[in-house]
Design a protein around this motif. Sequence first.
Motif, PDB file in Angstrom:
ATOM      1  N   GLY A 263     -16.828 -19.850 -61.311  1.00 14.53           N
ATOM      2  CA  GLY A 263     -15.898 -20.915 -61.644  1.00 14.53           C
ATOM      3  C   GLY A 263     -15.407 -21.713 -60.456  1.00 14.53           C
ATOM      4  N   MET A 284     -25.490 -22.339 -61.723  1.00 17.74           N
ATOM      5  CA  MET A 284     -25.364 -22.195 -63.167  1.00 17.74           C
ATOM      6  C   MET A 284     -24.632 -20.912 -63.549  1.00 17.74           C
ATOM      7  SD  MET A 284     -28.387 -22.151 -66.038  1.00 17.74           S
ATOM      8  CE  MET A 284     -29.053 -20.607 -65.398  1.00 17.74           C
ATOM      9  N   ARG A 286     -22.551 -19.267 -62.042  1.00 21.51           N
ATOM     10  CA  ARG A 286     -21.141 -19.325 -61.645  1.00 21.51           C
ATOM     11  C   ARG A 286     -20.376 -20.404 -62.409  1.00 21.51           C
ATOM     12  NH1 ARG A 286     -24.065 -17.660 -57.329  1.00 21.51           N
ATOM     13  NH2 ARG A 286     -23.118 -16.286 -55.761  1.00 21.51           N
ATOM     14  N   GLU A 287     -21.092 -21.230 -63.185  1.00 21.06           N
ATOM     15  CA  GLU A 287     -20.504 -22.447 -63.740  1.00 21.06           C
ATOM     16  C   GLU A 287     -19.783 -23.208 -62.635  1.00 21.06           C
ATOM     17  OE1 GLU A 287     -18.271 -22.392 -67.336  1.00 21.06           O
ATOM     18  OE2 GLU A 287     -20.072 -22.128 -68.553  1.00 21.06           O
ATOM     19  N   ARG A 289     -18.606 -26.018 -60.096  1.00 20.40           N
ATOM     20  CA  ARG A 289     -18.392 -27.465 -60.078  1.00 20.40           C
ATOM     21  C   ARG A 289     -18.821 -27.984 -58.712  1.00 20.40           C
ATOM     22  NH1 ARG A 289     -13.591 -30.242 -58.727  1.00 20.40           N
ATOM     23  NH2 ARG A 289     -12.490 -28.247 -58.783  1.00 20.40           N
TER      24      ARG A 289
END
Length: 350
Positions: A263, A284, A286-287, A289
Motif C-alpha cells: 500500500g 502490483m 503491493r498495490e 501507488r
Amino acid sequence: MKSLVLERKDDLSLRDVPEIDRAEQDLGPHDVRIKLHTVGICGSDVHYYTHGKIGPFEVKAPMILGHEASGTVIETGADVTTLKPGDRVCMEPGIPDPNSKATRMGMYNIDPAVRFWATPPVHGILRPTCVHPEAFTFKLPDTVSFAEAAMVEPLAVGVHAATKARVRPGDIAVVLGAGPIGLVTALSALAAGCARVYVTDIAEKKLEIAGSLSRAITPVNVTSENLVEVVKRDTDGWGADLVFEATGSPRAAAQIFEPLAPGGCVVMIGGQPDPISYDAGAAMVREARVENIFRYAHVFPRCVAMLASGAIDVKPLITRTFEFDDSVHAFEVAASAPPADVKMQIVLPQ
C-alpha cells in the motif's frame, strides 16, 4: 553584460550577450528588474555542460546557464504592486503560458509552452541582472539569506515530491540518493510529518551530511549495507511507507519496490536519460501507488516560509561558494563531482 555562456558541449566562457541586453532593455508593466546576488549550480546545468543535452532539450546555440537564484529588485513595472526597489527576492524560473489548458487547470509546471531558465533555447541567469514577472518573484523575510534563498528552487522539488507522496504523520520514508535533491527531499519529508527517513548513497561524505541534518535521518551506504534488510529490520518486516527515487539511476529504479511496504507510494524524482524498466509485478502485489514529478508548482511561498521559520535548514547543504569571475572553474569543479560537496553556489559582484 558579462554572462556565463555555454557555447557548446564542454565549452564555457564569460562574455557579453548583446541579445539579452536588447531583449530586456524595456520593462513590462508586470515585470521587475533584479540584480542577481547568488546562483546555485544545478545538476542540469552541469549535464548541459558535459553532455550538451538532456532528453529532448539540446544546446544548439550559445546559452547562459543558471536557474537557482536570489537577488534584489532594482526597478519595477508600472503595474507592479507587491514589490519595490530594494526588496530581496528569489525567483521561480519557469514561466508558463497563462492561457494554456495546463496553467488554467493549475498544473502550470507541465505546460508544454513553459519557458524555463537555462533550458534550451531559453537563457539562464548567471549574469548581473534579469527581468522577471512579478507573479513568479517572491519577497524574502529578513531571516532568509541570499544563499538560502538560492536554495528555494531545489527545495521546491523536494516539497513538491513530499506533497505528491501525501505524507502522513509518522510515515517511514526512503530517499534514494544523497545529492542536493535527495537531501532536500529528506528534509521536506520530515517537515511534512515523516518519523524517519533512510537516505542512501555510495559517497560517505554525503551520507555524513545527511546524518547531520536530523536525528530522524538514517544514512545507508549501499556499498556496505543492504537497504532492504535495514528497512525491514527496523519496521518488523513491513517496509517503508514511501520511497523517493532521486538518483536518476536505472539500477535504483529497477529495485525501487523492494523496500516498499504494502500500500506504499513511490515517487520518481530523478531524471532518467533513457527509458527505464521496473518490476510491475512487485508494484502490483503491493498495490503500490507511483507518482511522477516534473519540477514543481505552487510551492515557492511554502519553501520561503519554512526557511524563515526554521522548519527546514538548508545551510548545511551549501558546501562551496565561488566568485562570479571564477564561474568557469566552478563548473569544472562541479563536473568532477567531488564526493564531499552537495550544493555549490556562485556569488555575483554587488
